[in-house]
Scaffold this active site. Sequence first.
Site, PDB file in Angstrom:
ATOM      1  N   GLU A  92     -12.708   1.244   0.371  1.00  0.00           N
ATOM      2  CA  GLU A  92     -11.837   1.898  -0.619  1.00  0.00           C
ATOM      3  C   GLU A  92     -11.684   0.950  -1.800  1.00  0.00           C
ATOM      4  OE1 GLU A  92      -7.855   1.795   0.908  1.00  0.00           O
ATOM      5  OE2 GLU A  92      -8.504   1.188   2.879  1.00  0.00           O
TER       6      GLU A  92
ATOM      7  N   TYR B 129      -8.113   9.599  -5.472  1.00  0.00           N
ATOM      8  CA  TYR B 129      -6.682   9.809  -5.694  1.00  0.00           C
ATOM      9  C   TYR B 129      -6.074   8.661  -6.487  1.00  0.00           C
ATOM     10  CZ  TYR B 129      -5.547   6.514  -1.863  1.00  0.00           C
ATOM     11  OH  TYR B 129      -5.401   5.406  -1.065  1.00  0.00           O
TER      12      TYR B 129
ATOM     13  N   ASP C 221      -3.704   5.578  -6.408  1.00  0.00           N
ATOM     14  CA  ASP C 221      -3.032   4.648  -5.506  1.00  0.00           C
ATOM     15  C   ASP C 221      -2.299   3.620  -6.364  1.00  0.00           C
ATOM     16  OD1 ASP C 221      -2.159   3.398  -3.274  1.00  0.00           O
ATOM     17  OD2 ASP C 221      -4.083   2.557  -2.661  1.00  0.00           O
TER      18      ASP C 221
ATOM     19  N   SER D 266     -11.969   6.332  -1.999  1.00  0.00           N
ATOM     20  CA  SER D 266     -12.112   5.907  -0.611  1.00  0.00           C
ATOM     21  C   SER D 266     -13.335   6.593  -0.049  1.00  0.00           C
ATOM     22  CB  SER D 266     -10.894   6.304   0.223  1.00  0.00           C
ATOM     23  OG  SER D 266      -9.787   5.531  -0.125  1.00  0.00           O
TER      24      SER D 266
ATOM     25  N   HIS E  46     -10.819  -2.581  -0.345  1.00  0.00           N
ATOM     26  CA  HIS E  46     -10.551  -2.779   1.077  1.00  0.00           C
ATOM     27  C   HIS E  46     -11.693  -2.248   1.925  1.00  0.00           C
ATOM     28  CE1 HIS E  46      -5.946  -2.626   0.068  1.00  0.00           C
ATOM     29  NE2 HIS E  46      -6.574  -3.616  -0.536  1.00  0.00           N
TER      30      HIS E  46
ATOM     31  N   ASN F 153     -12.801  -1.117   5.812  1.00  0.00           N
ATOM     32  CA  ASN F 153     -12.205  -0.634   7.059  1.00  0.00           C
ATOM     33  C   ASN F 153     -13.264  -0.613   8.140  1.00  0.00           C
ATOM     34  OD1 ASN F 153      -9.420   0.334   6.187  1.00  0.00           O
ATOM     35  ND2 ASN F 153     -10.757   1.291   4.686  1.00  0.00           N
TER      36      ASN F 153
END
Lengths: 66, 497
Positions: free
Chosen positions: B10, B95, B97, B104, B156, B158
Amino acid sequence: MAGREQVRRSGGGGEDEPGGEAGFGQVGATNAARDESLDDVLADIDGVLESNAEEFVRGFVQKGGQ
Amino acid sequence: MTVRRVMGIETEYGISVPGQPWADPVLTSGMVVSRYAREHGLRATHGAWDYSDEQPLVDARGFEMPRGQADVSQLTDAEDPALANVVLTNGARLYVDHAHPEYSSPEVRSPRDAVVYDRAGELVMREAVQLLADQPPGINLYKNNTDGKGSSYGTHENYLLARDTPFARVVRDLTPLFVARQVITGAGRVGLGRDSERPGYQITSRADFFEAEVGLETTFKRPIINTRDEPHADPDRYRRLHVIIGDANLADVANLLKLGLTSLALTLIEADEVRGALTLRDPLLALRQVSHDPSCTATVELTDGRRLSAVQLLWEYRELAARHLDREGSDPDTDEVLGHLDRVLALLEDDPMSAREDLDWVAKLALLQGYRSRDGMGWEDPRLRAIDIQYSDVREAKGVFARLERAGRVRRLTTEDEVRRAVQEPPVDTRAWLRGQLVARHPDSVVAASWDSVVLRGVGGAARIGMPEPTALGRAETAAALEHDDLAEIVAALAAD
């Protein structure tokens, strides 16, 4: 380890200043300077750089995120 | 042994209105999301992200149909730009953030796919910028992580982990990797210190913003290891490791290695084969020592008294991986990562500048050194800071990285075609396939979605499809169900499977 025998690119070595507090962010320019084709790239990028660098940098203000 | 696992990236993009540094970034970020969504006929639903955490499963695969529970009008009427949110046809989420537009990526199962879908995000942002250019002065976006004036925003990673891996072990054995891998993941940064208060160049853009070893925060007192435990999947089986310490990479090799190396280390940690052998005495100090040393010769102290350079630390992980590999075998994804890893580590060991075709921080440094040497600039020269920022400009003509890559000065591992395809199509081997396909085929019926659910209307009320298993509901598994035109039939077919 087998991987350490991989082809190494030219570029010499050892010109960089050593690490440590005094050398932080102070890498020598010799490697890049020897790269003649880099001059063409610089000329290419010159043409698209923001014209007023100082104002551009001052205007790039972000709010913190994650 | 494999680098394959469920993962994703992301990225919060830097956002700027030329000549208007005072422009409200929440509003402009909302414009980025809404404009892109409108252009593609996607519902930029405001707030329609399914935050519900209830996952009562109707059957073993996790489908449920609580009819008539979702109030559709409530989900769509808000116009708060801070809540602009859209699921793309490739299964990604676009979106707002905080004060940045964020892409993302969809869940993928290999580092290579993660690179492709991360680059797809760059094309999404590039198109948004092009669309917004019709309202001068437009809005520009940057795939970077700091403004050099004290603010940082994240990229980030994940990774899905087995739940039974003790988190204390993850903290112990992953922290040294996060310190060391900076020499690969760094995007390069002009300026030392959070506010760039000292002139110079450092390897990563984020190192100076980390103040804790472990913690839950992501926007202040940032920790090397983030403890957010929100698996977006079956919490009994999985943990999602939320990595906040990386830089945004533009160079394919750097990005591939960031993901591949980290996934590999996690495999070693899951098998408990690091066992605290690389624990650092002072990780936060080591983080800065590594980032502030572009010569890559600085050593950091381990608790056992050894002093190793970042590259030597990475070779230690590599040796552990080699042993594991001898025992467990490999696969093409792993071979690709290891081939580049061995090559790049050898380059960094020999002469860091020789990795300029592979790593962002070296490519950027080589360029900046070219300017310094040609024009006699000191590190405090604003032109160098301007180039640092413009390196990550998403526009094809203006982005300095884009120009370097096009000039063949950076090694590319992906093709433009596969990245363009990834903007449209979801990965075939995760639940992102179902999410993206439902959005593509029935854009008006997806009223809300999240990583592990999709809420549909038009099925005699609303139906919520739970997707607790990230590797389920890919192309092969959903092909028959998605053949139906009628949503109720799709839902019934999925539930019956």
